[in-house]
Design an enzyme around this catalytic site. Structure first.
Site, short mmCIF file in Angstrom:
data_model
loop_
_atom_site.label_atom_id
_atom_site.label_comp_id
_atom_site.label_asym_id
_atom_site.label_seq_id
_atom_site.Cartn_x
_atom_site.Cartn_y
_atom_site.Cartn_z
N SER A 18 -5.75 3.89 4.15
CA SER A 18 -5.31 2.94 3.12
C SER A 18 -6.51 2.45 2.33
CB SER A 18 -4.56 1.75 3.74
OG SER A 18 -3.75 1.11 2.78
N SER A 62 0.79 -1.24 0.00
CA SER A 62 0.00 0.00 0.00
C SER A 62 0.82 1.28 0.00
CB SER A 62 -0.95 0.02 1.20
OG SER A 62 -2.14 -0.67 0.89
N LYS A 93 0.37 3.84 -2.76
CA LYS A 93 -0.64 4.90 -2.74
C LYS A 93 -0.01 6.29 -2.68
CE LYS A 93 -4.46 2.22 -0.70
NZ LYS A 93 -3.86 0.91 -0.48
#
Length: 482
Positions: free
Chosen positions: A322, A151, A154
């Site tokens: 997230s 993640s 991102k």
């Protein structure tokens, strides 16, 4: 939700590739770490990473009245462990006992190398730490080795979207009406923030416009053609991500107020259209049949629309929680803005192109999705820290939501439970987490004891478990704060 993988070693001083020299340590810290000062900003539609933490911090510092409703004499509470560093970063006086001299790279290596070498971080580890005020590298190991980022990707998706669209961009959801207003089409524009309240507003505006035309019965279709390619992520049906549709309400969640994994609708666009039909009926507009997929009739024109929250708020929520659905929407919106196909593949090309325009180190980088759920994604610790440096660069104020959206250690989002009150990193570390089976990553900023704002990225692959890897990563970030 996140991932990681690869290796090599390299240490010493060096310039951040293509990153200018700035003097923004205090300024960026003010933007991202106004916790101890108790500065409470208006929250907007969502309490973002920074804003929620600031509110909670300020509330905790307000004295509560006693039984006699007076103002009793009381001892001031001891400052939180994070207070000296935060206040120093804000330019306020500090009683910190930290060394006045700045830690040298060799000294930092002595602290970080053993922490990076623990078994909990698996067999492949890479790392980088830079000083955001000077652009100097303070520590590095396998800096430009491509790894599975999970993640933490991102951060890259967010930088690309903000650079392509700007922080004030809003995504529309529109109702088009045929010339006689007898045919309506609900057109999804890819707004991941569309919720039940916004859909009610759209129904109000639609019904009012129809009544103004004397129309009380319509046919309803819905159009999701704005996005292309497969709806399903390669991971398949998953509680972490709904089908990536241009039209959905509450991210297709069974509980739209939830964050994190939860059951998702297999048909979020159909659900949204059926909910909109019910709302129209409640407002006196009849429909002749259940809504069906379709394109607007020839000559249709906009009748009503609602807009998403600003892109800056979308970025903050994507990073703080997230949020995979928002991240995939950001990648597709970037694709549309840059002339690429709004699909998984087109989003990857668009993100790569935008980061190239920012002259970021992309060697070995690969963007297969916007969320980091795909194990074929690749980023380096060098790229992650360079992205954070760009977000702190005064020449790119449009990227600042990347810093303000990072979760605050011990306070909110995916970092809320990863630091306790006694950790030296609490309140000082702001970081994007990344977790997939066998992959654990952490990238963000931290205020050092001498007041400098540092950017870091720690990436690990083949980790035995998140229960061992996450605390090991947290200790690395906390070491920079202590």
């Amino acid at each position: 939700m996140s991932l990681t993988q690869v290796c090599d070693r390299e240490r010493g001083w060096c310039e951040v590739p293509e990153v200018s020299t700035w003097q923004l340590a205090a300024g960026a810290a003010v933007a991202g770490l106004a916790l101890a000062a108790g500065a409470v900003a208006a929250a907007g539609p969502w309490d973002s990473g920074q804003r929620k933490a600031e509110k909670e911090w300020a509330a905790a510092r307000n004295p509560v009245g006693g039984a006699h409703h007076g103002t009793p004499k009381r001892k001031d509470p001891a400052p939180a462990p994070s207070a000296p560093g935060v206040l120093a970063a804000l330019g306020a006086p500090s009683n910190a006992t930290a060394k006045s001299a700045k830690a040298a790279p060799a000294e930092l290596a002595q602290v970080l190398a053993p922490l990076l070498g623990v078994p909990g971080l698996g067999t492949v580890r890479t790392a980088r730490v830079i000083d955001l005020a000077t652009g100097k590298q303070l520590y590095g190991q396998g800096v430009f080795d491509p790894m599975t980022p999970a993640s933490t990707i991102k951060i890259a998706t967010s930088v690309a979207a903000l650079s392509a669209l700007g922080p004030d961009h809003r995504i529309p959801t529109t109702v088009l009406a045929s010339k006689d207003a007898g045919q309506l089409t609900l057109v999804g524009g890819g707004d991941p923030s569309l919720d039940s309240a916004a859909l009610r507003t759209l129904a109000d505006r639609t019904a009012r416009a129809l009544r103004d035309r004397g129309v009380v019965s319509v046919r309803l279709a819905y159009d999701t053609s704005f996005y292309k390619g497969p709806l399903r992520h390669p991971i398949g049906r998953n509680q972490n991500l709904a089908p990536v549709s241009a039209l959905m309400v509450g991210e297709g969640r069974s509980d739209e107020k939830s964050t994190g994994p939860v059951d998702r609708s297999p048909d979020p666009a159909g659900d949204a259209a059926r909910a909109f039909e019910r709302l129209l009926k409640e407002r006196g507009i009849d429909t002749s049949a259940a809504p069906a997929p379709g394109r607007p009739a020839a000559g249709s024109a906009p009748l009503a629309k609602v807009l998403s929250v600003p892109l800056s708020a979308l970025v903050e929520r994507a990073l703080t929680n997230s949020d995979n659905d928002i991240a995939e929407a950001l990648a597709r919106q970037t694709a549309v803005a840059t002339g690429e196909e709004p699909s998984f593949e087109g989003g990857g090309r668009a993100v790569t192109g935008q980061l190239a325009k920012l002259k970021l180190p992309l060697t070995g980088a690969r963007f297969v999705d916007g969320s980091g759920l795909n194990r074929d994604d690749r980023l380096s610790a060098g790229l992650l820290t360079a992205l954070l440096a760009r977000a702190a660069d005064p020449a790119h104020p449009e990227l600042r939501p990347v810093l303000t959206g990072l979760p605050v250690a011990g306070f909110n989002g995916t970092m809320e439970s990863r630091y306790n009150r006694d950790s030296p990193g609490t309140g000082l570390v702001r970081a994007k987490t990344g977790t997939l089976t066998g992959v654990n990553t952490l990238a963000g900023t931290v205020v050092a004891p001498d007041g400098r704002l540092l950017a870091f990225a720690f990436m690990a692959a083949n980790t035995p478990s998140k229960e061992l890897a996450q605390p090991a990563l947290d200790r690395l970030a906390a070491a920079l704060a202590s």
